[in-house]
Design a protein around this motif. Structure first.
Motif, PDB file in Angstrom:
ATOM      1  N   LEU A  15      -6.518   0.019   4.973  1.00 37.90           N
ATOM      2  CA  LEU A  15      -5.056   0.159   5.054  1.00 37.90           C
ATOM      3  C   LEU A  15      -4.526   0.992   3.887  1.00 37.90           C
ATOM      4  N   GLY A  16      -5.078   0.783   2.699  1.00 45.23           N
ATOM      5  CA  GLY A  16      -4.641   1.566   1.548  1.00 45.23           C
ATOM      6  C   GLY A  16      -5.014   3.026   1.677  1.00 45.23           C
ATOM      7  N   LEU A  17      -6.208   3.310   2.198  1.00 45.91           N
ATOM      8  CA  LEU A  17      -6.617   4.703   2.375  1.00 45.91           C
ATOM      9  C   LEU A  17      -5.711   5.416   3.377  1.00 45.91           C
ATOM     10  N   ALA A  44      -3.646   7.980  -3.441  1.00 43.25           N
ATOM     11  CA  ALA A  44      -4.537   7.397  -2.435  1.00 43.25           C
ATOM     12  C   ALA A  44      -5.545   6.441  -3.073  1.00 43.25           C
ATOM     13  N   LEU A  45      -6.091   6.821  -4.229  1.00 43.71           N
ATOM     14  CA  LEU A  45      -7.029   5.923  -4.913  1.00 43.71           C
ATOM     15  C   LEU A  45      -6.348   4.619  -5.327  1.00 43.71           C
ATOM     16  N   ALA A  46      -5.143   4.731  -5.838  1.00 49.53           N
ATOM     17  CA  ALA A  46      -4.410   3.516  -6.220  1.00 49.53           C
ATOM     18  C   ALA A  46      -4.106   2.652  -5.010  1.00 49.53           C
ATOM     19  N   ALA A  47      -3.752   3.277  -3.886  1.00 45.95           N
ATOM     20  CA  ALA A  47      -3.460   2.506  -2.680  1.00 45.95           C
ATOM     21  C   ALA A  47      -4.706   1.785  -2.164  1.00 45.95           C
ATOM     22  N   VAL A  48      -5.862   2.450  -2.286  1.00 46.05           N
ATOM     23  CA  VAL A  48      -7.101   1.799  -1.853  1.00 46.05           C
ATOM     24  C   VAL A  48      -7.402   0.584  -2.713  1.00 46.05           C
ATOM     25  N   LEU A  49      -7.284   0.737  -4.019  1.00 42.93           N
ATOM     26  CA  LEU A  49      -7.584  -0.377  -4.923  1.00 42.93           C
ATOM     27  C   LEU A  49      -6.602  -1.532  -4.747  1.00 42.93           C
ATOM     28  N   LEU A  50      -5.296  -1.215  -4.751  1.00 44.49           N
ATOM     29  CA  LEU A  50      -4.306  -2.281  -4.588  1.00 44.49           C
ATOM     30  C   LEU A  50      -4.347  -2.867  -3.185  1.00 44.49           C
ATOM     31  N   PHE A 107       2.205   5.936  -7.558  1.00 42.12           N
ATOM     32  CA  PHE A 107       1.131   6.532  -8.361  1.00 42.12           C
ATOM     33  C   PHE A 107       0.986   8.024  -8.078  1.00 42.12           C
ATOM     34  N   ALA A 108       1.337   8.447  -6.881  1.00 39.69           N
ATOM     35  CA  ALA A 108       1.317   9.889  -6.610  1.00 39.69           C
ATOM     36  C   ALA A 108       2.378  10.602  -7.437  1.00 39.69           C
ATOM     37  N   TYR A 109       3.524   9.969  -7.613  1.00 45.64           N
ATOM     38  CA  TYR A 109       4.595  10.580  -8.414  1.00 45.64           C
ATOM     39  C   TYR A 109       4.181  10.721  -9.873  1.00 45.64           C
ATOM     40  N   PHE A 110       3.718   9.625 -10.477  1.00 47.00           N
ATOM     41  CA  PHE A 110       3.351   9.675 -11.894  1.00 47.00           C
ATOM     42  C   PHE A 110       2.065  10.479 -12.112  1.00 47.00           C
ATOM     43  N   GLY A 111       1.114  10.379 -11.188  1.00 41.70           N
ATOM     44  CA  GLY A 111      -0.102  11.168 -11.324  1.00 41.70           C
ATOM     45  C   GLY A 111       0.166  12.659 -11.240  1.00 41.70           C
ATOM     46  N   GLY A 112       1.060  13.060 -10.327  1.00 40.69           N
ATOM     47  CA  GLY A 112       1.415  14.468 -10.233  1.00 40.69           C
ATOM     48  C   GLY A 112       2.207  14.947 -11.428  1.00 40.69           C
ATOM     49  N   ALA A 113       3.032  14.063 -12.009  1.00 42.21           N
ATOM     50  CA  ALA A 113       3.835  14.457 -13.162  1.00 42.21           C
ATOM     51  C   ALA A 113       2.973  14.722 -14.390  1.00 42.21           C
ATOM     52  N   PHE A 114       1.876  13.980 -14.560  1.00 43.43           N
ATOM     53  CA  PHE A 114       1.049  14.121 -15.756  1.00 43.43           C
ATOM     54  C   PHE A 114      -0.180  15.012 -15.539  1.00 43.43           C
ATOM     55  N   LEU A 115      -0.758  14.980 -14.354  1.00 42.02           N
ATOM     56  CA  LEU A 115      -2.009  15.695 -14.121  1.00 42.02           C
ATOM     57  C   LEU A 115      -1.909  16.738 -13.017  1.00 42.02           C
ATOM     58  N   GLY A 116      -0.761  16.861 -12.381  1.00 43.27           N
ATOM     59  CA  GLY A 116      -0.635  17.766 -11.241  1.00 43.27           C
ATOM     60  C   GLY A 116      -0.742  19.228 -11.642  1.00 43.27           C
ATOM     61  N   ARG A 117      -1.556  19.996 -10.928  1.00 41.35           N
ATOM     62  CA  ARG A 117      -1.723  21.429 -11.161  1.00 41.35           C
ATOM     63  C   ARG A 117      -1.598  22.229  -9.861  1.00 41.35           C
ATOM     64  N   THR A 160       0.823  -1.205   0.000  1.00 45.58           N
ATOM     65  CA  THR A 160       0.000   0.000   0.000  1.00 45.58           C
ATOM     66  C   THR A 160       0.866   1.269   0.000  1.00 45.58           C
ATOM     67  N   THR A 161       1.945   1.249   0.763  1.00 51.18           N
ATOM     68  CA  THR A 161       2.798   2.440   0.824  1.00 51.18           C
ATOM     69  C   THR A 161       3.488   2.696  -0.509  1.00 51.18           C
ATOM     70  N   THR A 162       4.020   1.636  -1.111  1.00 49.19           N
ATOM     71  CA  THR A 162       4.717   1.795  -2.391  1.00 49.19           C
ATOM     72  C   THR A 162       3.759   2.232  -3.484  1.00 49.19           C
ATOM     73  N   SER A 163       2.551   1.678  -3.505  1.00 54.97           N
ATOM     74  CA  SER A 163       1.579   2.064  -4.532  1.00 54.97           C
ATOM     75  C   SER A 163       1.167   3.518  -4.365  1.00 54.97           C
ATOM     76  N   ALA A 164       0.970   3.959  -3.118  1.00 55.32           N
ATOM     77  CA  ALA A 164       0.609   5.362  -2.892  1.00 55.32           C
ATOM     78  C   ALA A 164       1.725   6.289  -3.344  1.00 55.32           C
ATOM     79  N   ASP A 165       2.964   5.940  -3.051  1.00 59.37           N
ATOM     80  CA  ASP A 165       4.096   6.793  -3.420  1.00 59.37           C
ATOM     81  C   ASP A 165       4.311   6.810  -4.930  1.00 59.37           C
TER      82      ASP A 165
END
Length: 482
Positions: A421-423, A396-402, A366-376, A359-364
């Motif tokens: 735990l993912g949330l 956070a959404l990715a961590a919840v799903l995974l 997906f947050a990196y790639f999500g911020g790189a492409f969609l971050g404003r 959960t921690t790795t997925s949150a970190d």
């Protein structure tokens, strides 16, 4: 007639020599008076040099391009006023630049020998697009003599000099662009102004290098190697996993101490590293009591270390920077040993720790790639300019799903517990990342080390995990898994 002119010339030269002798006698002190020059380290007095005072009544010969170097010592004869329109003064000094046609200086405009000054100083037509220099270097218009305007072609190197040249409409200022934040959070100051043809390729190349960030190929390769190492240690059992945890905590603390020492501080490094090892091992062997005992021992020995004078540094600074990794890295990281302890959680510690890492790795990630492409929207611009609110939400959404479908499938977890735990991981992991970024900015470093290509140091990799470990430990208690 020639003899008469020769006699007048000799008389004129004698007058000039007498004038020079009179000027020198006024400037220099008497023969019996010692000349004392100021030392180069003395502050300026603000007084006007005597040579300037003596010649203040003369016309500024250095403004006249036709004046020779010998005439600079002697005031010129008064010349009649020319019927030319007065020139306006240039407010800023012309920048120093030399080319084949002439040379510019900060005080005025001078030209090399051998040039046709009449043609060079010929005023341009009214509709000319050439730049105009009106008495460069002067703040007031000329009163006794008018000078011709200088024609500078726009495509010449003089018009592209380091100094700013103003036209008849006024000064042309180049606006300064604000700093640009890179993917790693470093502020890069871009040069302002309009781009010339020679500057555009350089600037576009600089933008690409500034926004590129870490190498994604190296980051992915290093992540695969780290994942394989962690999975191998977890598969080998709780003891090997606890040993890997102790090594990771010691390396992370060593990176912290190394950066603190680079900042000219003197921490009790040996005491801190030994204390963290004891805390990690004590947590696995004796549980929470072992962690607290090792922490108490480390605090006491650190104070005694500076009391004995083993490190010559202010005690408050030394004790503070020495105890910080014990609380941040040692105490928080020891909860991994508490989760792995066979006596707790019915021996499922390895599985639970794996769920935390997923959960921690997925949150970190997906947050990196999500911020790189969609971050404003910046999450904390003053701490980490690359962190965005959109990236945190995506992580956070990715961590919840995974967490629900992968971590929840690991017994004794289930779908609901994995989602919770993912949330929690999606909310806590960015806090750990921001706190480490805050410390790195205080130490003025980008990465704690270069041990992991594409990721920085070990502390850069486990910063979010450190905050998640105690949170997951107490969350597992709420789940009645202990």
């Amino acid at each position: 007639m020639a003899e008469q002119n020769l006699g007048q010339g000799d008389k004129k030269d004698d007058d000039r020599l007498n004038r020079i002798d009179s000027l020198v006698s006024k400037i220099l002190p008497p023969d019996d008076e010692e000349i004392v020059l100021p030392h180069w380290s003395d502050p300026p007095t603000g007084e006007i040099p005597r040579v300037v005072l003596e010649m203040s009544g003369d016309k500024p010969l250095w403004l006249d391009p036709s004046t020779s170097s010998e005439d600079l010592l002697i005031a010129p004869e008064k010349e009649p006023e020319k019927d030319r329109e007065g020139d306006r003064a240039l407010g800023s000094r012309a920048g120093s630049s030399r080319n084949q046609q002439g040379s510019f200086s900060g005080a005025g405009v001078g030209f090399d020998d051998g040039l046709d000054l009449d043609k060079l100083y010929e005023p341009p037509p009214a509709n000319s697009d050439d730049l105009m220099l009106d008495n460069p270097g002067m703040g007031e218009p000329a009163t006794n003599k008018s000078y011709r305007k200088v024609r500078i072609p726009r495509n010449s190197s003089a018009s592209k000099g380091s100094g700013r040249v103003s036209s008849e409409k006024g000064l042309r200022s180049r606006p300064k662009r604000p700093p640009v934040s890179t993917a790693e959070g470093d502020d890069v100051e871009m040069s302002g102004g309009s781009d010339s043809e020679s500057e555009r390729p350089m600037r576009s190349k600089f933008k690409r290098s500034a926004s590129g960030g870490r190498s994604k190929s190296k980051s992915i390769f290093t992540g695969i190697v780290l994942g394989a190492l962690v999975l191998g240690a977890l598969a080998a059992g709780p003891k090997v996993s606890a040993g890997l945890v102790a090594v990771a905590l010691v390396v992370a603390a060593a990176e912290y101490y190394s950066n603190v020492q680079k900042a000219k501080m003197k921490p009790a490094k040996l005491v801190g590293l030994v204390s963290i090892v004891l805390m990690s091992i004590g947590g696995y062997v004796q549980g929470m009591q072992g962690v607290l005992d090792a922490l108490l021992l480390g605090v006491v020995v650190t104070f005694l270390w500076y009391l004995a004078g083993l490190l010559h540094t202010p005690a408050l600074e030394g004790v503070s920077v020495s105890l910080m990794p014990l609380l941040w890295i040692g105490l928080l990281g020891s909860f991994a040993s508490l989760i792995l302890r066979p006596q707790d959680f019915h021996g499922y510690g390895v599985r639970l720790l794996l769920a935390v890492l997923i959960t921690t790795t997925s949150a970190d990630t997906f947050a990196y790639f999500g911020g790189a492409f969609l971050g404003r929207r910046k999450l904390a611009p003053s701490v980490s300019p690359s962190k965005t609110l959109e990236g945190v939400v995506i992580g956070a959404l990715a961590a919840v799903l995974l967490g629900a479908f992968i971590a929840g499938a690991i017994f004794p977890m289930n779908l609901e517990k994995g989602a919770v735990l993912g949330l929690v991981a999606g909310l806590v992991t960015p806090l750990g990342d921001l706190c480490e970024s805050m410390i790195k900015r205080s130490l003025n470093v980008k990465d704690t080390s270069n041990l992991l290509p594409g990721h920085g140091g070990v502390l850069d990799r486990i910063d979010g995990v450190l905050f998640m470990l105690p949170t997951a430990y107490f969350l597992f208690q709420l789940f009645h898994l202990g």
